[in-house]
Design an enzyme around this catalytic site. Structure first.
Site, short mmCIF file in Angstrom:
data_model
loop_
_atom_site.label_atom_id
_atom_site.label_comp_id
_atom_site.label_asym_id
_atom_site.label_seq_id
_atom_site.Cartn_x
_atom_site.Cartn_y
_atom_site.Cartn_z
N GLU A 263 57.90 44.84 -52.73
CA GLU A 263 58.81 44.05 -53.56
C GLU A 263 59.08 44.81 -54.85
OE1 GLU A 263 57.34 40.05 -53.97
OE2 GLU A 263 57.26 39.77 -51.81
N HIS A 282 61.37 36.17 -53.42
CA HIS A 282 60.06 35.66 -53.85
C HIS A 282 60.22 34.50 -54.86
CE1 HIS A 282 55.57 36.93 -54.14
NE2 HIS A 282 55.70 35.63 -54.30
P1 NAD Z 1 44.93 28.80 -49.51
O1 NAD Z 1 43.84 29.74 -49.84
O2 NAD Z 1 44.81 27.39 -49.94
O3 NAD Z 1 45.17 28.80 -47.92
C1 NAD Z 1 45.09 29.93 -47.13
C2 NAD Z 1 44.56 29.50 -45.78
O4 NAD Z 1 44.59 30.61 -44.90
C3 NAD Z 1 43.09 29.02 -45.84
O5 NAD Z 1 42.97 27.73 -45.27
C4 NAD Z 1 42.35 30.06 -45.03
O6 NAD Z 1 41.29 29.47 -44.29
C5 NAD Z 1 43.43 30.57 -44.09
N1 NAD Z 1 43.14 31.89 -43.56
C6 NAD Z 1 42.52 32.92 -44.18
N2 NAD Z 1 42.44 33.97 -43.33
C7 NAD Z 1 43.04 33.59 -42.17
C8 NAD Z 1 43.29 34.24 -40.94
N3 NAD Z 1 42.89 35.50 -40.74
N4 NAD Z 1 43.94 33.55 -39.97
C9 NAD Z 1 44.33 32.27 -40.18
N5 NAD Z 1 44.12 31.59 -41.33
C10 NAD Z 1 43.48 32.26 -42.32
O7 NAD Z 1 46.26 29.46 -50.07
P2 NAD Z 1 47.62 28.73 -50.44
O8 NAD Z 1 47.60 28.29 -51.86
O9 NAD Z 1 47.96 27.73 -49.39
O10 NAD Z 1 48.62 29.97 -50.34
C11 NAD Z 1 48.97 30.51 -49.09
C12 NAD Z 1 49.75 31.81 -49.26
O11 NAD Z 1 50.97 31.55 -49.95
C13 NAD Z 1 49.04 32.88 -50.09
O12 NAD Z 1 49.29 34.14 -49.53
C14 NAD Z 1 49.73 32.80 -51.43
O13 NAD Z 1 49.63 33.99 -52.14
C15 NAD Z 1 51.15 32.50 -51.00
N6 NAD Z 1 51.99 31.91 -52.02
C16 NAD Z 1 53.28 32.35 -52.07
C17 NAD Z 1 54.14 31.77 -52.99
C18 NAD Z 1 55.55 32.27 -53.09
O14 NAD Z 1 56.07 32.33 -54.17
N7 NAD Z 1 56.20 32.60 -52.01
C19 NAD Z 1 53.70 30.75 -53.85
C20 NAD Z 1 52.39 30.33 -53.75
C21 NAD Z 1 51.53 30.91 -52.81
C1 MLT Z 2 51.58 33.25 -55.68
O1 MLT Z 2 50.79 33.88 -54.96
O2 MLT Z 2 51.21 32.42 -56.52
C2 MLT Z 2 53.02 33.47 -55.49
O3 MLT Z 2 53.33 34.61 -54.83
C3 MLT Z 2 53.89 33.13 -56.61
C4 MLT Z 2 54.06 34.09 -57.73
O4 MLT Z 2 53.53 35.17 -57.71
O5 MLT Z 2 54.73 33.73 -58.66
#
Ligand code: NAD
Ligand code: MLT
Length: 532
Positions: A263, A282
């Site tokens: 990114e 993103h």
């Molecule tokens: P979280 O830690 O609450 O959930 C992640 C889940 O994945 C957990 O339940 C864990 O047990 C599971 N996991 C770990 N390894 C695994 C595997 N090998 N196979 C299957 N499941 C597995 O995290 P979250 O807050 O729900 O966030 C999830 C994802 O979203 C993260 O990568 C986070 O960085 C991303 N995220 C992206 C944005 C965005 O802007 N697009 C925003 C927030 C979070």
């Molecule tokens: C996160 O992991 O929290 C997301 O990717 C969102 C962000 O970076 O702003």
């Protein structure tokens, strides 16, 4: 001398609400979009850094971060931080795990609906002056199967909302218990089963060695013909070239992506040339509410870390759940105080530290108290800031053996924390207790005494004979030092006693020397309790 304010670098854009909290106490420098060379050149100036996903805290950057005590991630994913390198350098890494959960959950739905109904394509067609109702025949979510990979905070939020749309949910998460799956109304399955069953597949995984490139050619081949994929988790979980092939061949009917292996995504042409692809840059966490939420959470975490307090969202120190933190909170000043006193009284290098817990503490996970005691012991004598991550390693590097034990014997006080410090010259024992929820030091060696550990204190072991209090009080008064309170121990031993004098400011070294010269004074130690 004026104390220098600690300096915090805001490396990626975060909400002003978080910056305001930090500015109340620290010098805050906002430098979004620093490139790698600039970061390497300046990181050595800072005590803390706040970042989102753009700034990369690699081992190379961390090696230059000689003052850094804490890395605060305003968001969830920490795949841009080398946590191992940070831990080895004693740097706390914390994130803001809850603030953007709802935003990312809703964005997943925005992507799924946009994909199902081709909304961006329909919009673009109208923007080009067309009125084409035939080209955009969509599909419904109702009665379709949603496969979820990773049923954590966001995965669970997506599962609950998908049920309101009439979808069946099947999820793969090796850490998901059968009970939680049932509570969430989700069928727990293997990775292969989820891939085979899903009409829509959505990823909510962290980026780890196991999840990197998880969705590749072989796994895509297991999916139903005409399935659709949504990824708002981490770009590295999907092999983009394999995804493009599956879209081109018609194996997949569409894909919606918010995240990419690199990114910013510079070369989007290949993806955008395909008819049913929806891309956002993103934006999962990009709502007003989420940005304020993560900025405030990370700012509170940074403030706590820079104060040497345990941080609930720290990723590389013994985790302290909020409920445990509430129970331990009153004991933190006590743990710091017994450490502060012991290091002043110890004669020569400390060889062994024993911490004894009694009363309510016997039932609790006390690791954060142990590291607080070590901070109390080491902070007054070390140049570098001692925190919950580096305290055990710094103690070990000094050859200090640490022992912890529970004391089940009933004493005069119920909730106590006792610190014994052994040096070649002997052992010092300091007992702290909570009385009506407030911290007191209640014993020093065999002396029973009771004082609140607040502000500057002078400890004077002395010969137990008339006139000692007067002589010491007079000398302090003559030197303009006001006595806030004075305690003489209840128990004397072999003609000796100890007095603890709370003063309005620290006596200078020559005054301490003059106090030591008073006939009958055995020693003089000064302690400054900063509290927490
Ligand atoms: P979280 O830690 O609450 O959930 C992640 C889940 O994945 C957990 O339940 C864990 O047990 C599971 N996991 C770990 N390894 C695994 C595997 N090998 N196979 C299957 N499941 C597995 O995290 P979250 O807050 O729900 O966030 C999830 C994802 O979203 C993260 O990568 C986070 O960085 C991303 N995220 C992206 C944005 C965005 O802007 N697009 C925003 C927030 C979070
Ligand atoms: C996160 O992991 O929290 C997301 O990717 C969102 C962000 O970076 O702003």
């Amino acid at each position: 001398m004026k104390k220098m304010k600690k300096k915090i670098l805001i490396a990626d854009g975060v909400s002003e609400l978080g910056i305001d909290i930090l500015q109340e106490e620290f010098e805050v420098v906002e430098r979004p979009q620093l490139d790698k060379e600039e970061l390497l050149a300046t990181i050595g100036e800072y005590d803390a850094i706040v970042l989102r996903s753009a700034t990369k805290m690699t081992a190379e950057v961390i090696a230059k971060a000689d003052r850094l005590q804490v890395i605060g991630r305003a968001g969830v994913g920490v795949d841009n931080i080398d946590i191992e390198a940070a831990t080895a350098k004693g740097i706390i890494v914390l994130n803001a795990p809850d603030g953007n959960t709802n935003a990312a959950t809703e964005h997943t739905f925005a992507l799924m609906l946009a994909l199902a109904r081709q909304i961006p394509q329909a919009h673009a067609s109208m923007a080009a002056g067309r009125w084409d109702r035939k080209a955009f025949l969509g599909v419904e979510l109702r009665n379709r199967t949603l496969g979820i990979l990773g049923l954590g905070r966001i995965g669970a939020g997506v599962a609950l909302r998908a049920q309101a749309f009439g979808m069946q949910i099947v999820a793969y998460d090796p850490f998901l218990t059968a009970e939680r799956a049932e509570t969430l109304g989700v069928r727990k399955a293997t990775l292969e089963e989820v891939l085979q069953a899903a009409d829509f597949l959505t990823l909510h995984l962290p980026l780890t060695d196991e999840t990197r490139n998880l969705i590749n050619r072989e796994r895509l081949a297991l999916m139903k013909d005409g399935a659709r994929i949504i990824n708002a988790a981490r770009g590295g979980c999907v092999v983009i070239s394999d995804l493009v092939d599956a879209l081109r061949s018609g194996k997949l009917a569409g894909a919606a992506l918010d995240v990419y292996p690199e990114e910013p995504l510079t070369d989007a042409d290949e993806l955008l040339a395909l008819p049913n692809v929806v891309l956002t840059p993103h934006l999962g966490a990009s709502t007003v509410e989420a940005q304020e939420g993560v900025a405030v959470d990370v700012a509170h975490g940074i403030v706590a870390a820079l104060h040497g307090e345990p941080v609930a969202a720290a990723l590389n120190m013994a985790p302290v759940a909020p409920e445990l933190l509430a129970l331990l909170q009153p004991f933190f000043p006590l743990a710091t105080a017994v450490g502060n006193i012991a290091v002043e009284l110890a004669e020569g290098p400390i060889e062994e530290v024993t911490i004894e817990y009694a009363g309510a503490l016997v039932e609790l996970d006390t690791r954060a108290l142990m590291t607080t005691v070590l901070q109390g012991l080491l902070n007054p004598i070390l140049q570098e800031a001692v925190n919950h991550v580096n305290a055990p390693a710094l103690a070990k590097a000094r050859g200090i053996v640490i022992k912890e034990m529970n004391n089940l014997n009933e004493g005069d006080y119920t909730d106590t924390l006792t610190l014994q410090v052994r040096t070649a010259a002997g052992t010092q024992r300091i007992v702290g207790a909570l009385l009506d929820g407030r911290p007191y030091v209640v014993a020093i060696d065999d002396y029973e005494i009771r004082f609140a550990p607040e502000g500057p204190l002078v400890l004077v072991p002395h010969a137990d004979r008339p006139g000692m209090i007067g002589k010491i009080g007079t000398l302090l008064g003559e030197n303009g030092i006001n006595i806030r309170g004075m305690q003489v121990a209840n128990t004397a031993r072999a003609g000796h006693n100890i007095m603890a004098i709370a003063v309005d400011r620290m006596p200078a070294e020559d005054l301490v020397a003059a106090l030591r010269d008073i006939d009958g004074v055995d020693a003089v130690s000064t302690v400054y309790f900063r509290g927490m």
